[in-house]
Design a protein around this motif. Structure first.
Motif, short mmCIF file in Angstrom:
data_model
loop_
_atom_site.label_atom_id
_atom_site.label_comp_id
_atom_site.label_asym_id
_atom_site.label_seq_id
_atom_site.Cartn_x
_atom_site.Cartn_y
_atom_site.Cartn_z
N ARG A 29 65.60 6.16 86.39
CA ARG A 29 66.00 7.57 86.43
C ARG A 29 65.12 8.41 85.51
O ARG A 29 64.70 9.51 85.85
CB ARG A 29 67.47 7.69 86.04
N GLY A 30 64.81 7.86 84.33
CA GLY A 30 63.93 8.56 83.39
C GLY A 30 62.54 8.75 83.96
O GLY A 30 61.93 9.81 83.80
N GLU A 31 62.03 7.73 84.65
CA GLU A 31 60.70 7.82 85.27
C GLU A 31 60.70 8.85 86.40
O GLU A 31 59.75 9.61 86.57
CB GLU A 31 60.25 6.45 85.78
N GLN A 32 61.78 8.90 87.18
CA GLN A 32 61.89 9.90 88.24
C GLN A 32 61.93 11.31 87.66
O GLN A 32 61.30 12.23 88.19
CB GLN A 32 63.16 9.65 89.07
N ARG A 33 62.64 11.47 86.55
CA ARG A 33 62.70 12.78 85.91
C ARG A 33 61.33 13.18 85.37
O ARG A 33 60.90 14.33 85.51
CB ARG A 33 63.74 12.76 84.78
N ARG A 34 60.63 12.24 84.76
CA ARG A 34 59.26 12.52 84.27
C ARG A 34 58.37 12.99 85.43
O ARG A 34 57.61 13.93 85.29
CB ARG A 34 58.64 11.27 83.64
N ARG A 35 58.47 12.30 86.57
CA ARG A 35 57.65 12.66 87.73
C ARG A 35 58.00 14.06 88.22
O ARG A 35 57.12 14.84 88.58
CB ARG A 35 57.83 11.64 88.84
N LEU A 36 59.30 14.40 88.26
CA LEU A 36 59.72 15.75 88.66
C LEU A 36 59.12 16.81 87.74
O LEU A 36 58.66 17.86 88.19
CB LEU A 36 61.25 15.87 88.63
N ILE A 37 59.15 16.52 86.44
CA ILE A 37 58.61 17.48 85.46
C ILE A 37 57.10 17.62 85.64
O ILE A 37 56.57 18.74 85.65
CB ILE A 37 58.95 17.02 84.02
N ILE A 38 56.40 16.50 85.80
CA ILE A 38 54.94 16.56 85.99
C ILE A 38 54.59 17.32 87.25
O ILE A 38 53.69 18.17 87.26
CB ILE A 38 54.34 15.14 85.99
N ASP A 39 55.30 17.06 88.35
CA ASP A 39 55.03 17.77 89.60
C ASP A 39 55.30 19.27 89.45
O ASP A 39 54.53 20.10 89.96
CB ASP A 39 55.87 17.19 90.74
N ALA A 40 56.36 19.62 88.75
CA ALA A 40 56.66 21.04 88.51
C ALA A 40 55.56 21.67 87.66
O ALA A 40 55.11 22.79 87.93
CB ALA A 40 58.01 21.19 87.82
N ALA A 41 55.10 20.94 86.65
CA ALA A 41 54.03 21.46 85.79
C ALA A 41 52.73 21.62 86.55
O ALA A 41 52.02 22.62 86.39
CB ALA A 41 53.83 20.54 84.58
N ILE A 42 52.38 20.65 87.40
CA ILE A 42 51.16 20.75 88.21
C ILE A 42 51.22 22.02 89.06
O ILE A 42 50.27 22.80 89.11
CB ILE A 42 50.98 19.51 89.11
N ASP A 43 52.35 22.25 89.70
CA ASP A 43 52.50 23.42 90.56
C ASP A 43 52.40 24.72 89.76
O ASP A 43 51.61 25.61 90.10
CB ASP A 43 53.83 23.35 91.31
N LEU A 44 53.16 24.81 88.67
CA LEU A 44 53.18 26.06 87.91
C LEU A 44 51.90 26.29 87.11
O LEU A 44 51.41 27.42 87.04
CB LEU A 44 54.40 26.10 87.00
N PHE A 45 51.34 25.24 86.50
CA PHE A 45 50.06 25.41 85.80
C PHE A 45 48.99 25.85 86.81
O PHE A 45 48.13 26.66 86.49
CB PHE A 45 49.61 24.11 85.13
#
Length: 196
Positions: free
Chosen positions: A4-20
């Motif tokens: 679950r922690g790894e899935q959350r990390r991936r969600l955050i990274i994907d959100a950051a890639i999109d917004l950055f």
């Protein structure tokens, strides 16, 4: 719990890639990334320590995805190099925000002092890519695949400069610039010159 922690990390990274990619690193706050990922800003800090830690994770992810995607072309000579570069153009077209992220982060850190982690990372990546391409060209000269390539380092630098410039030109005018066709034309001309 670890999954679950790894899935959350991936969600955050994907959100950051999109917004950055859309707003730039400097123009994007942790609150916006957290909102996009459906979590709290403190959860972002929990996973990455800081915005800079998140940026490192984003760059690591970008590099890992690129290495995995391009690994299929290793050892295939000049044809493999061309195919890898065309694959890269296609990948940028499909993942426009990742392509924008690359250009934005690099531009935002061009004026940073040596020792700046992001600037140095882009510098090292540039050097590695130029060395790898020059090595492919040197091997092609030795095997007779290329006949007219007196300066593989200069040609490798030209290819990388073309890629960086083509990305910006395409992002500025995506309706008028066909990125893949631009790559095909430039690389075809370059390789034809090197073969003759």
């Amino acid at each position: 719990m670890q999954k679950r922690g790894e899935q959350r990390r991936r969600l955050i990274i994907d959100a950051a890639i999109d917004l950055f990619g859309r707003q730039g690193y400097r123009g994007t706050g942790l609150a916006a990334i957290a909102q996009r990922a459906g979590i709290t800003p403190s959860a972002v800090i929990h996973h990455f320590g800081s915005k800079e830690g998140l940026l490192r994770a984003v760059l690591d992810e970008h590099d890992a995805r690129s290495a995995e995607r391009l690994s299929q072309y290793v050892g295939k000579g000049v044809r493999g190099l061309i195919d890898a570069l065309l694959d890269n153009a296609e990948h940028m077209r499909r993942h426009i925000h990742l392509a924008t992220l690359h250009a934005t982060l690099q531009a935002e850190h061009l004026a940073a002092d040596p020792g700046n982690e992001v600037r140095d990372r882009f510098l090292q990546r540039s050097r590695q890519l130029r060395r790898a391409m020059a090595n492919i060209l040197r091997t092609a000269i030795r095997t007779g695949e290329l006949a007219n390539c007196p300066d593989p380092e200069a040609v490798a630098a030209e290819i990388l400069a073309f890629q960086e410039g083509a990305l910006i030109l395409w992002r500025l005018d995506p309706g008028d610039i066909d990125l893949r066709a631009l790559y095909q034309t430039h690389l075809g001309r370059l390789i034809i010159d090197a073969r003759n």
